[in-house]
Every structure is written in C-alpha cells, then in structure tokens.
Design a protein around this motif. Structure first.
Motif, PDB file in Angstrom:
ATOM      1  N   GLY A  62      -2.807  -2.570   7.077  1.00 54.62           N
ATOM      2  CA  GLY A  62      -2.605  -1.460   6.269  1.00 54.62           C
ATOM      3  C   GLY A  62      -1.013  -1.400   5.671  1.00 54.62           C
ATOM      4  N   ILE A  63      -0.337  -2.222   5.783  1.00 53.10           N
ATOM      5  CA  ILE A  63       0.981  -2.394   5.339  1.00 53.10           C
ATOM      6  C   ILE A  63       0.731  -3.689   4.127  1.00 53.10           C
ATOM      7  CG2 ILE A  63       3.333  -2.970   5.684  1.00 53.10           C
ATOM      8  CD1 ILE A  63       3.241  -1.961   8.472  1.00 53.10           C
TER       9      ILE A  63
ATOM     10  N   THR B 229      -4.822   4.042   8.171  1.00 48.97           N
ATOM     11  CA  THR B 229      -3.682   4.004   7.086  1.00 48.97           C
ATOM     12  C   THR B 229      -4.017   4.290   5.938  1.00 48.97           C
ATOM     13  OG1 THR B 229      -4.003   1.485   6.632  1.00 48.97           O
ATOM     14  CG2 THR B 229      -2.747   2.128   8.196  1.00 48.97           C
TER      15      THR B 229
ATOM     16  N   PHE C 285       0.750   3.486   1.989  1.00 51.85           N
ATOM     17  CA  PHE C 285       1.154   3.633   3.713  1.00 51.85           C
ATOM     18  C   PHE C 285       2.483   2.905   3.879  1.00 51.85           C
ATOM     19  CE2 PHE C 285       0.924   2.020   7.902  1.00 51.85           C
ATOM     20  CZ  PHE C 285       1.013   3.211   8.842  1.00 51.85           C
TER      21      PHE C 285
ATOM     22  N   SER D 185       0.840  -1.211  -0.002  1.00 47.75           N
ATOM     23  CA  SER D 185      -0.055   0.069  -0.040  1.00 47.75           C
ATOM     24  C   SER D 185       0.670   1.338   0.029  1.00 47.75           C
ATOM     25  CB  SER D 185      -0.847   0.101   1.265  1.00 47.75           C
ATOM     26  OG  SER D 185      -0.159   0.162   2.323  1.00 47.75           O
TER      27      SER D 185
ATOM     28  N   ILE E 248      -3.013  -1.686  11.784  1.00 44.80           N
ATOM     29  CA  ILE E 248      -1.984  -1.066  11.014  1.00 44.80           C
ATOM     30  C   ILE E 248      -0.987  -1.765  10.067  1.00 44.80           C
ATOM     31  CG2 ILE E 248       0.210   0.275  11.176  1.00 44.80           C
ATOM     32  CD1 ILE E 248      -1.326   1.674  13.939  1.00 44.80           C
TER      33      ILE E 248
END
Length: 385
Positions: free
Chosen positions: A159-160, A190, A57, A55, A156
């Motif tokens: 989000g990675i 994120t 992020f 992503s 989070i």
C-alpha cells in the motif's frame, strides 16, 4: 553503536555530495500536503521538480516528517534505516545456522561493514529512501510473523509502494492461500483508508497516476539507472516498439521466475524464496532504480554463507563478483553523468544493466542448481530401489 557509526558514514557521504535526501524531501512535502489539505500529486519539489509518486496512504504515513525540521528528519530517517539494515542482517545471519549470540553479533557487524558501501544501500541512505525499511518489514512478516496474520504487513508495504504485490502470486504458487489473502486484505485496507481520508487524491492516484512512469523518470539521464527489463529495452539502439517485447518478456520472466522462487523456498528455505521472488518483481517492474535493488542484501549474504558451507571456490568467486557488481557500476555511472556527461552512451547501458543481468542469471542458476539437485535425488532413489 553500529547504527550511529552507519549514520555518521551516510552523513559524511552527504557532505561530499551536497544534493542528498531528495526523496526524503518529497516524502516530507507529501506529508505536509496532507496536513495542509492540498493535492499531493500537484507537488513539485526541489530544483529537479520531483513529484510525489507513492499512494495517498504513504503520504499519510509521512505526515510526522512534516512536523520536524529537515535536519531532524534526515537524522531520524538515517538512524532508522541503519537500524533496519542491522536487524535484516541479524535475521539473515541467524537463518544461516549462526546461533551463538556473540558470534552472531560479530558476523552481523562484519556483514554490515561489507554491505554498507554497496551502491543500492548507499543511495537508499543518501536519497532518504524507504527501501531498507520495507525490506525489513517484508522479511519479518513472511519469515517470523504469526501464521494467522502472516502477509498483512507485506500488504501494508504494498500500500506504500506497489512492488510487494509480487508476493501474492508467489504465495499462491507455494499454496499459502491464507497468507496471500492477508497480503491482499492488508493492501486493500490501505486503499480504503486512503479513499476515506483523502478521497480526491485517491481518485487521482488510482485513476491512473500510479501507472504514469513520466512522473518517476523526470530527467533524460535518469533512464540509465532504470534497472528493470523495460529500462534496458528503452536504452537499446534503434527505433522499434518496445512495449510488445517488454510484455512478452515480463510474462516469461514473471511466470518462470515465480516458479523458480517457489521451488527455491521449498528446497532452500523461505528467506531464499522471497529473495528470488523480489528479484522477479524488480525485473518486471516498469521502473526499478538502483536503490530498489536493496534485495541484493539477502541475496549476497545467503549466497556467501552457502559458499562457505559447501567450501566451493567457484561460488566464493561468484559472491565476490556479485558484490563488485553492486558496488562499482552505479558509482562509475553517476560519476560519468556528473563529470563527463558527453561520454554517456551504450557502455553505460551495459554497465548499469549488470543489475538486470545479475537478476536474470540468479534465477537461471537457481533453476539449474535445483534441477540438478532433484535429478540426483531421483537417481539416488532409483538406485536404492
């Protein structure tokens, strides 16, 4: 000291195989693209023309890697990954009733030595992958995090790399609605941050790039390493539509597996439950490379301590067999493709497919074991009446 020894081991492995750190190089180039304000999804890195598949992020998080030389990035990344491995194992050992600090440290050292050569672990280090770091983040978050914020770090992590989203339905099934909400909020944060700071890249990624598996599977021979249900189906002989069968199997394995994971958490503890949940995610994901299977670490350690506790010979043999599955097939497949590519065929599919079969077998064995345990408890209770 253990971390330095592990780092030296990984570096020695890279000297023997001079084409390591390919994923770390992609991370670094993604971070550089963010700093240079160029598109992170137009990158073509190295001789394999690898693309950035995470992503926006994640690319922002990788920007510090672009500020140092590749050699420094490698040293730091391996050191952090080894430290993460040690902490994960320290936590797992502590959850198995090994409380005395010196004894726990000794057990941790022995387990690290046993785990380090496993193919998913070594390829994570060799490629410079993020899997062990995310494993630690999720384990700490869902087993040690404060109740108020539990789930936020897992969100989070999603989000990675999107696969931790599997923990949302797991937490819902286990009736931890606040934690499931926190995972969702962490993930959403994120995404929003990505759109605020990298709007064009975010539109590209969430507009469909994230689901483009062709960006991930870049060479024909890499399909042998896709250790998911879809990867196995794509290697089956014959010409037939795999998508309907894959979706049906995902629905079956996903639903049944998450129920088993929730059942496992109730009977065997949170760490066992999230491990089972992660295995479900690996099975139903479109692409699960061997280094994604670092969840074999808690699986093996938890099962080894259980086998020792109940002193069951069959279970001890099972742990040893599973350890060999995560040790040998990957190296044999890699050697075959590098040295004798003409010998690659159905036997390699079956060999590497042992990861998928192990994951499915784990869920089945857990279901049978928990079912028998409940049946015995009910029988004992009815007998008391």
């Amino acid at each position: 000291m253990i971390a330095l020894g592990g780092a030296l081991t990984a570096l020695a492995f890279n000297v023997i195989h001079a084409e390591g750190w390919v994923d770390l190089e992609v991370y670094r180039e993604g971070g550089a693209a963010v700093l240079q304000r160029t598109s992170i999804y137009d990158l073509s890195v190295g001789k394999y023309s690898l693309q950035f598949t995470y992503s926006p992020f994640a690319a922002m998080l990788f920007t510090p890697l672009a500020l140092v030389d590749m050699e420094v990035a490698v040293a730091l990344w391996v050191l952090i990954s080894i430290l993460a491995l040690e902490v994960v194992i320290w936590i797992i050992v502590g959850r198995t009733a090994v409380r005395h600090r010196s004894r726990r440290a000794t057990h941790t050292l022995l387990v690290v030595i046993a785990i380090l050569p496993l193919y998913p672990v070594m390829t994570t280090l060799w490629n410079g992958q993020i899997g062990i770091i995310l494993l630690l983040a999720i384990v700490v978050d869902l087993t040690h995090g404060k109740e108020k914020w539990r789930g936020i770090v897992t969100g989070i992590a999603a989000g990675i790399k999107l696969t931790p989203l599997i923990f949302i339905p797991y937490l819902l099934i286990t009736r931890r609605f606040r934690a499931a909400l926190m995972v969702g909020l962490g993930f959403l944060g994120t995404v929003i941050l990505g759109f605020l700071l990298l709007p064009a890249d975010s539109r590209d990624y969430w507009g469909g790039t994230f689901f483009d598996t062709q960006r991930v599977v870049t060479a024909p021979e890499t399909v042998f390493f896709n250790q998911s249900i879809r990867g196995m189906l794509l290697l089956m002989p014959g010409s037939w539509p795999t998508m309907p069968l894959w979706l049906a199997l995902c629905a079956l394995v996903g639903t049944g597996g998450l129920l088993v994971a929730a059942w496992t958490a109730k009977k065997a503890g949170e760490l066992a439950g999230i491990t089972a949940c992660a295995i479900v995610g690996l099975l139903v994901s479109p692409v699960s490379w061997p280094h994604h299977w670092v969840w074999c670490i808690p699986l093996l350690v938890l099962w080894a301590y259980r086998a020792q506790r109940v002193d069951a010979t069959l279970e001890k043999v099972g742990v040893g067999f599973l350890w060999f599955i995560f040790l040998l097939p990957g190296y044999i497949t890699l050697a075959t493709l590098l040295i004798y590519p003409s010998h690659a065929g159905m036997w390699l599919t079956l060999l590497m497919g042992s990861y998928v079969l192990s994951g499915l077998s784990t869920l089945l064995v857990l279901a049978v074991h928990l079912g028998r345990s409940d049946w015995r408890q009910r029988k004992r209770g009815s007998g008391d009446d």
